[in-house]
Design an enzyme around this catalytic site. Structure first.
Site, PDB file in Angstrom:
ATOM      1  N   ARG A 167     -23.973 -55.568  19.096  1.00 31.86           N
ATOM      2  CA  ARG A 167     -22.540 -56.721  19.301  1.00 31.86           C
ATOM      3  C   ARG A 167     -23.343 -57.674  20.289  1.00 31.86           C
ATOM      4  O   ARG A 167     -22.494 -58.448  20.361  1.00 31.86           O
ATOM      5  CB  ARG A 167     -21.987 -55.524  20.171  1.00 31.86           C
ATOM      6  CG  ARG A 167     -22.757 -54.550  21.085  1.00 31.86           C
ATOM      7  CD  ARG A 167     -21.311 -53.665  20.971  1.00 31.86           C
ATOM      8  NE  ARG A 167     -21.990 -52.138  20.445  1.00 31.86           N
ATOM      9  CZ  ARG A 167     -21.257 -51.041  20.041  1.00 31.86           C
ATOM     10  NH1 ARG A 167     -20.791 -50.964  21.236  1.00 31.86           N
ATOM     11  NH2 ARG A 167     -22.287 -50.274  19.541  1.00 31.86           N
ATOM     12  N   ASP A 211     -35.690 -52.208  16.296  1.00 29.16           N
ATOM     13  CA  ASP A 211     -35.061 -51.874  17.198  1.00 29.16           C
ATOM     14  C   ASP A 211     -35.870 -50.937  17.819  1.00 29.16           C
ATOM     15  O   ASP A 211     -35.217 -50.290  17.326  1.00 29.16           O
ATOM     16  CB  ASP A 211     -33.479 -51.750  16.544  1.00 29.16           C
ATOM     17  CG  ASP A 211     -32.716 -51.401  17.539  1.00 29.16           C
ATOM     18  OD1 ASP A 211     -32.519 -51.410  18.613  1.00 29.16           O
ATOM     19  OD2 ASP A 211     -31.387 -50.655  17.419  1.00 29.16           O
ATOM     20  N   GLU A 264     -26.854 -53.146  20.829  1.00 32.95           N
ATOM     21  CA  GLU A 264     -27.956 -54.539  21.276  1.00 32.95           C
ATOM     22  C   GLU A 264     -27.230 -55.192  19.940  1.00 32.95           C
ATOM     23  O   GLU A 264     -27.193 -56.501  20.624  1.00 32.95           O
ATOM     24  CB  GLU A 264     -29.175 -54.321  21.229  1.00 32.95           C
ATOM     25  CG  GLU A 264     -29.858 -54.602  20.111  1.00 32.95           C
ATOM     26  CD  GLU A 264     -29.993 -53.458  18.984  1.00 32.95           C
ATOM     27  OE1 GLU A 264     -29.443 -52.310  19.557  1.00 32.95           O
ATOM     28  OE2 GLU A 264     -29.618 -53.670  17.875  1.00 32.95           O
ATOM     29  N   LYS A 315     -34.549 -45.657  21.445  1.00 31.22           N
ATOM     30  CA  LYS A 315     -34.495 -44.459  20.127  1.00 31.22           C
ATOM     31  C   LYS A 315     -35.177 -43.562  20.110  1.00 31.22           C
ATOM     32  O   LYS A 315     -36.702 -43.236  20.174  1.00 31.22           O
ATOM     33  CB  LYS A 315     -34.499 -45.159  18.452  1.00 31.22           C
ATOM     34  CG  LYS A 315     -33.284 -45.529  19.179  1.00 31.22           C
ATOM     35  CD  LYS A 315     -33.800 -46.493  17.132  1.00 31.22           C
ATOM     36  CE  LYS A 315     -32.105 -47.606  16.978  1.00 31.22           C
ATOM     37  NZ  LYS A 315     -31.209 -46.461  17.181  1.00 31.22           N
TER      38      LYS A 315
HETATM   39  N1  BES Z   1     -28.940 -50.678  14.641  1.00 29.34           N
HETATM   40  C1  BES Z   1     -28.534 -49.444  15.475  1.00 29.34           C
HETATM   41  C2  BES Z   1     -27.735 -48.919  13.798  1.00 29.34           C
HETATM   42  C3  BES Z   1     -27.940 -47.782  13.084  1.00 29.34           C
HETATM   43  C4  BES Z   1     -29.309 -47.047  13.652  1.00 29.34           C
HETATM   44  C5  BES Z   1     -27.636 -48.233  12.267  1.00 29.34           C
HETATM   45  C6  BES Z   1     -29.452 -46.012  12.626  1.00 29.34           C
HETATM   46  C7  BES Z   1     -28.549 -47.421  10.695  1.00 29.34           C
HETATM   47  C8  BES Z   1     -28.974 -45.819  11.709  1.00 29.34           C
HETATM   48  C9  BES Z   1     -27.520 -49.906  16.027  1.00 29.34           C
HETATM   49  O1  BES Z   1     -28.815 -50.770  17.069  1.00 29.34           O
HETATM   50  C10 BES Z   1     -27.505 -48.794  17.116  1.00 29.34           C
HETATM   51  O2  BES Z   1     -28.537 -48.463  17.465  1.00 29.34           O
HETATM   52  N2  BES Z   1     -26.597 -48.610  17.396  1.00 29.34           N
HETATM   53  C11 BES Z   1     -26.114 -47.274  18.316  1.00 29.34           C
HETATM   54  C12 BES Z   1     -25.507 -47.924  19.233  1.00 29.34           C
HETATM   55  C13 BES Z   1     -24.517 -46.125  20.302  1.00 29.34           C
HETATM   56  C14 BES Z   1     -25.993 -46.802  21.789  1.00 29.34           C
HETATM   57  C15 BES Z   1     -23.204 -46.904  20.776  1.00 29.34           C
HETATM   58  C16 BES Z   1     -25.904 -46.339  18.008  1.00 29.34           C
HETATM   59  O3  BES Z   1     -25.611 -46.437  16.206  1.00 29.34           O
HETATM   60  O4  BES Z   1     -26.709 -45.110  17.751  1.00 29.34           O
HETATM   61 ZN    ZN Z   2     -29.388 -52.159  16.078  1.00 33.64          ZN
HETATM   62 MN    MN Z   3     -29.752 -50.486  18.949  1.00 37.02          MN
END
Ligand code: BES
Ligand code: ZN
Ligand code: MN
Length: 539
Positions: free
Chosen positions: A398, A317, A396, A324
């Site tokens: 969801r 991801d 992504e 990110k």
């Molecule tokens: N895979 C990540 C969630 C995640 C982030 C898990 C860090 C463990 C550590 C997920 O896909 C994500 O990026 N979520 C975002 C959602 C936001 C953009 C609403 C998040 O949590 O920042």
């Molecule tokens: Zn993710």
């Molecule tokens: Mn993500």
């Protein structure tokens, strides 16, 4: 790097059971075996639990007194030195002396484990038991000890069969966790695995005849659980250039050779025909094709409704166009740990031959930025027909799960549990202790909570009320894919809820529990213990 499909998973620890004749125990089935037959077992280490009461008991018949007689005063000397406190989880290692062999003692060591203030009528709580089991396994591992004997009745003298089952199953689970090393099953990794292998490789559970059945069942369950956990950990730990969606699919298919699991893949054409526009929009930025994996364990009658597990399988991801930040981005290889836990749980389920129908479903792809990637502002149509405005391509998980959750309607499931490293917000809310649990179904909530307790793989209930749905409003589509920073893990769950109205459903956010960062970086194998315990309890 050479790619190998991991279809054989040797364990790093072997379990076995041994039954002592009932005649060796006194009528009350208390911990009073013929100590002689225990110490005569050839092992690197004999493990015995003792309580503070055992320590003070001057009456003949006390385990420690009898042991001391056979060991020629070793126990008394340890007591004199102050090494025998009886304190919960305390460890006192007695090493073989010349007099031992003369007395027919074949154990090279005797490890006395403190049970605390336990009286003869009580049994340990599972939490206390886990604490001392962990301490004991730590003593056993990483040194010269290769084999050990765990004398089951000494850990809670009046424990009922169900307690013993949970204790022994947990011991096997913890032993598996203690001895797991990455790289043992990955010859393709340039990694001198041999140097890391734990010398401790054999754990034998000894029990009297009356308790033998429960212990054998528990060891079998623990073994199957460890195999599933090891597989989940390996998949999580593998680098993202190896553990691709294709690799996940091949690994799942590989299990068909080892078990009776039936594994099926959807082609991209099929995904398109099904209208999985949301899932495919995440996959479209990557050169690596997406996979949709369906694993079936047909252990029940064909007419019986299945339990369905859905795992998020983002093999890396990056965040996509909503890229990110670079720090610790490597850890986003773990974004497929939901999928890994489903593959691992399906393996355990098959090895256990559970008499129920269980289906594992895994949407898997990479989330990459590219000229073909989804843009923030794009609107996609999900398989359910609902449209989604993608405001952040990093939300992504969801987007791939919603189509899988619609897909599984066809199975008319008795329950659906999705497992996902879904939100950073869940890490902020619950840390690495509990997985977030979101559900409106009282049975699922209760059963998952119980399974969490029994496996030390705990969950914490989070809200899911309609009030949070407000945050997902979009001016241009049926919903937005993000709900802003407040209650980020809740709005993510609320998004999924819109696709799960046709069956009982629970969502597990494992973002904080699936792996550890820092020096001890590595997959935890969670929530395989939770899920396997849940399924076992359903049987
Ligand atoms: N895979 C990540 C969630 C995640 C982030 C898990 C860090 C463990 C550590 C997920 O896909 C994500 O990026 N979520 C975002 C959602 C936001 C953009 C609403 C998040 O949590 O920042
Ligand atoms: Zn993710
Ligand atoms: Mn993500």
């Amino acid at each position: 790097m050479e790619k190998t499909t991991t279809n054989d998973f040797p364990m790093q620890i072997q379990f076995s059971t041994k039954t002592l004749p009932q005649a060796d125990f006194d009528s009350a089935k208390q911990v009073k075996p013929a100590i002689a037959s225990l110490v005569a077992l050839a092992t690197d280490c004999l493990i015995l639990g003792y309580s503070k009461a055992d320590l003070n008991k001057k009456t003949p018949g006390s385990l420690l007194l009898e042991l001391d007689a056979v060991l020629g005063g070793s126990v008394a000397r340890a007591k004199l030195a102050g090494d025998l406190s009886g304190k919960e989880a305390s460890q006192c290692l007695l090493r073989a002396e010349v007099s031992w062999s003369k007395a027919g003692v074949k154990a090279k060591r005797v490890l006395l484990v403190g049970l605390g203030d336990l009286s003869a009528k009580e049994s340990l709580s599972l939490q206390s038991y886990a604490k001392l089991a962990k301490a004991t396994l730590k003593t056993l591992s990483g040194g010269a000890i290769e084999s050990a004997v765990w004398f089951v009745p000494s850990f809670g003298s009046s424990a009922d069969a169900d307690t013993v089952l949970k204790q022994v199953r947990l011991t096997a689970q913890l032993a598996g966790e203690q001895t797991y090393r990455f790289g043992v099953r990955q010859p393709a990794m340039k990694f001198k695995a041999v140097e890391y292998v734990d010398p401790f490789q054999e754990l034998r559970f000894v029990v009297c005849k009356d308790g033998a059945k429960a212990v054998q069942v528990a060891v079998h369950q623990g073994e199957a659980l460890v195999e599933g956990m090891n597989l989940a950990k390996d998949l999580g730990n593998l680098p993202p250039n190896v553990c691709t969606p294709t690799y996940l699919a091949k690994t799942a298919q590989g299990l068909m050779k080892k078990t009776k699991l039936k594994v099926e893949l959807l082609t991209k054409k099929q995904m398109e025909a099904l209208g999985m526009g949301s899932f495919l929009s995440v996959a479209q930025g990557s050169e690596t094709p997406p996979q949709f994996i369906i694993m079936r364990h047909n252990g029940g009658k064909a007419s019986e409704a299945p339990t369905v597990l859905v795992g998020k399988g983002i093999t890396f991801d990056t965040g996509g166009i909503s890229l990110k930040p670079g720090e610790a981005m490597d850890e986003m290889k773990y974004d497929m740990c939901g999928a890994a836990s489903v593959v691992g749980t399906m393996l355990s389920t098959a090895l256990l031959g559970l008499k129920q129908n269980v289906i594992g479903v895994i949407p898997t792809c990479e989330n990459m930025p590219s000229g073909k990637a989804t843009r923030p502002g794009d609107i996609v149509k999900s398989m359910s027909g609902q449209t989604i405005e993608i405001l952040n391509t990093d939300a992504e998980g969801r987007l791939i799960l919603c189509d899988a959750l619609t897909y599984v309607e066809r199975f008319k499931p008795k329950a659906v549990i999705d497992i996902a490293t879904l939100t950073g917000a869940c890490v902020i809310a619950l840390g690495a202790v509990h997985s977030g649990m979101f559900s409106d179904d009282s049975h699922l909530l209760a059963d998952l909570t119980q399974a969490g307790h029994d496996s030390l793989d705990t969950v914490w209930r989070m809200p899911l009320d309609a009030a949070y749905q407000e945050q997902l409003k979009s001016n241009f589509a049926d919903m937005a894919n993000i709900g802003g920073r407040p209650a980020g893990s809740v709005t993510a769950a609320c998004f999924l809820k819109r696709f799960t109205e046709k069956y009982p459903w629970a969502h597990l956010d494992i973002a904080g529990t699936a792996w550890k960062g820092g020096a001890a970086k590595g997959s935890t194998g969670r929530p395989v213990p939770l899920l396997v315990n849940y399924l076992l309890a359903q049987s």
